[in-house]
Structures are given as C-alpha cells and as structure tokens.
Design an enzyme around this catalytic site. Structure first.
Site, PDB file in Angstrom:
ATOM      1  N   ASP A 101       9.039  -0.530 -29.824  1.00 28.04           N
ATOM      2  CA  ASP A 101       8.484   0.373 -30.838  1.00 28.04           C
ATOM      3  C   ASP A 101       9.599   1.311 -31.320  1.00 28.04           C
ATOM      4  OD1 ASP A 101       6.489   1.549 -32.385  1.00 28.04           O
ATOM      5  OD2 ASP A 101       5.827   2.903 -30.785  1.00 28.04           O
ATOM      6  N   HIS A 102       9.782   1.396 -32.624  1.00 23.77           N
ATOM      7  CA  HIS A 102      10.796   2.283 -33.223  1.00 23.77           C
ATOM      8  C   HIS A 102      12.195   2.109 -32.622  1.00 23.77           C
ATOM      9  CE1 HIS A 102       8.015   4.493 -35.768  1.00 23.77           C
ATOM     10  NE2 HIS A 102       7.166   4.509 -34.767  1.00 23.77           N
TER      11      HIS A 102
HETATM   12  P1  13P Z   1      -0.536   7.439 -32.195  1.00 26.96           P
HETATM   13  O1  13P Z   1       0.088   8.016 -30.970  1.00 26.96           O
HETATM   14  O2  13P Z   1      -0.848   8.465 -33.230  1.00 26.96           O
HETATM   15  O3  13P Z   1      -1.689   6.551 -31.892  1.00 26.96           O
HETATM   16  O4  13P Z   1       0.590   6.509 -32.875  1.00 26.96           O
HETATM   17  C1  13P Z   1       1.141   5.445 -32.157  1.00 26.96           C
HETATM   18  C2  13P Z   1       2.224   4.785 -32.932  1.00 26.96           C
HETATM   19  O5  13P Z   1       2.216   4.753 -34.142  1.00 26.96           O
HETATM   20  C3  13P Z   1       3.297   4.125 -32.177  1.00 26.96           C
HETATM   21  O6  13P Z   1       4.338   3.702 -32.982  1.00 26.96           O
END
Ligand code: 13P
Length: 284
Positions: free
Chosen positions: A82-83
């Site tokens: 993620d990211h």
């Molecule tokens: P939330 O923590 O707002 O659910 O977002 C999660 C997210 O977008 C992870 O990349």
C-alpha cells in the site's frame, strides 16, 4: 492456493460491477480476522501492507502470514504493497513474495509520476505482479503519509485517462474526495470524476479512505466503476473499542489472548459487512 495478483479478480469485478476490499494488516489478528471473514463470505480479498506495517510486522512475517492464509483458505488472495514510495521498495516487496504493489507517485509532477510508474509496471508485469498507480493527493493521515485537507488535490479526469493509457496500471487510484482516517462530516465524493475516468479506461478505479463512507455512497461509487476499496481505520476503531471496554471492566486482565481474541471477532464482523456491501461475497 498460492497468492495471486489482483488481475485474478479485478477484471471480473469491473465487468460484473462489484468491488474487492483491500483490508490493511496491522498485526497477526488482522490476517486471521480478514481471512475468516473472507472464508465465511466466499470472497476474494486483498491484504494491504503499508510501509509502516512492514516495519512493524517484518517483511518476511507479512509474506509468510499471507501465504498461509491463501494456502489454508483456498481463496484468491493478493498481498499488496500500500502506497509504495519508491522503485526500490516495490522491488524489495516483489522479491520477498508480494503478488501486487502500489506505486504512489502522486506527489511527483505529472510526467514524472507517469515515467516512474511505467518503470514499476514494466518490472512488476514481467513477473506477474499487478500494479496500482495514483493520481491526485488523498487527504488525511496514514502511517508515513500526512496530507492536510487544504493540500489534498482532486484528480483531473483527462490526466487520469492519459496516465492509464501510458502506464497501463491494473488499478487506478484517483483522489475523488475521500480521505484516510474517519471523517468529521460526510465526504463529498466527486462521482462525475469516477464516472468519466472509469468509462475511458479498462482498469477499475480504487477508492482509498473507505472507512466511514456511507453505504449509499459506496454503492453509487461501485456502480460507476470503483472496483477496489481500501479499509483500515474502521477495523482499528472496532478493535480498540473492544479492547478498551474489556480492560476497563477487567483491570486485572493480563493475558493478551483474552482481549485480542474478542477484538479479532469485531474486526471480522466489520470485514464481513464490507464484503457484502462491496458485492464481493460469493465471488471467490
Ligand atoms: P482508511 O483508513 O480511511 O480506511 O483508508 C485506508 C486506505 O485508504 C489505505 O490505503
């Protein structure tokens, strides 16, 4: 079943009009809760591992836990960075066994974001790993990312379409008004941007900041072409509420299994609800 790339289920999601949840993992109990939910719902799933989660749990531990979940459940499960902040981080995760990666080049100038994302796509696709790219900046706080509301910029639809045409990412995150973390009011989602981009690219749109978005808004976004939705904060809130209550009521409780176990159930219930809402139940 071994871990699969998101291409195992995202094209079907886009075609049939449902979304697959990316549930972020923070510790062992998240892997267990999310997998149990997916087993009960017969849903495909994406484990999201941020760089902060990787530092906390350990890269090899994350891969091992995800592999066990996929092998034991028989479900199509993707392990997704993620990211991801750099080409090097992406490569490190792919080498360790991730089946999917996000390269977040949204803070770079547009052309540079395209150039760097293309480089990631080339390397990842060569080994069957799927890629998510990002355009526009999503507000809120998540691990290393902290974007003030006034600095969050929505994605320009024309640019998003060109970004996809040039990079051919498998999933396209665009900033459309959601934010990481819980909302103070109701998020103002730009459905027009989702619709325009989704109609013009093959890949599904990714909605970050899925926690706290009203059910009706999620349904509408999915109907317009959102095929992947990220959720983290709502699970954390559910988990900590249970732990707080239990420890408040039982000050002598010291065995972590006594409070982490019930809080794991709370995470599982949130995830099951999201899978039903996203329409991924029964799609595995
Ligand atoms: P939330 O923590 O707002 O659910 O977002 C999660 C997210 O977008 C992870 O990349």
């Amino acid at each position: 079943m071994p871990l699969v790339s998101m291409n195992h289920f995202l094209p079907q999601a886009k075609k049939e009009g449902f979304a697959v949840g990316q549930f972020n993992v923070n510790n062992l109990e998240y892997f267990q809760a999310i997998t149990e939910a997916a087993k009960e719902e017969r849903s495909p799933l994406i484990f999201g591992a941020s760089e902060g989660a990787i530092r906390y749990v350990g890269l090899n531990n994350i891969v091992a836990l995800a592999k066990v979940a996929a092998e034991e459940s028989g479900l199509p499960i993707a392990l997704h960075l993620d990211h991801g902040s750099s080409f090097e981080m992406v490569m490190k995760c792919i080498r360790a066994g991730f089946s999917s990666v996000m390269f977040d080049g949204s803070h770079y100038p547009f052309e540079e974001n395209i150039r760097l994302t293309k480089k990631v796509v080339e390397a990842a696709h060569a080994v069957g790993v799927s890629v998510e790219g990002e355009l526009g900046t999503i507000g809120g706080v998540e691990d290393d990312l902290d974007v003030a509301e006034e600095d969050a910029t929505l994605a320009n639809p024309e640019q998003a379409i060109r970004f996809w045409e040039e990079t051919r990412v498998d999933a396209m995150a665009i900033a459309v008004g959601t934010a990481h973390g819980m909302y103070k009011g109701e998020p103002k989602i730009r459905y027009d941007i989702i619709e325009k981009v989704a109609k013009n690219i093959d890949a599904p749109i990714v909605l970050h900041g899925g926690s706290g978005v009203p059910d009706e808004s999620i349904k509408k976004a999915v109907s317009l072409g959102v095929g992947k939705i990220n959720v983290n904060t709502e699970n954390q809130v559910a988990q900590v509420q249970v732990i707080r209550e239990l420890l408040d009521k039982n000050p002598d409780m010291i065995d972590p299994r006594k409070y982490l176990g019930p809080s794991r159930e709370a995470i599982k219930e949130v995830v099951k609800g999201k899978m039903r809402l996203f329409g991924s139940s029964g799609k595995a």
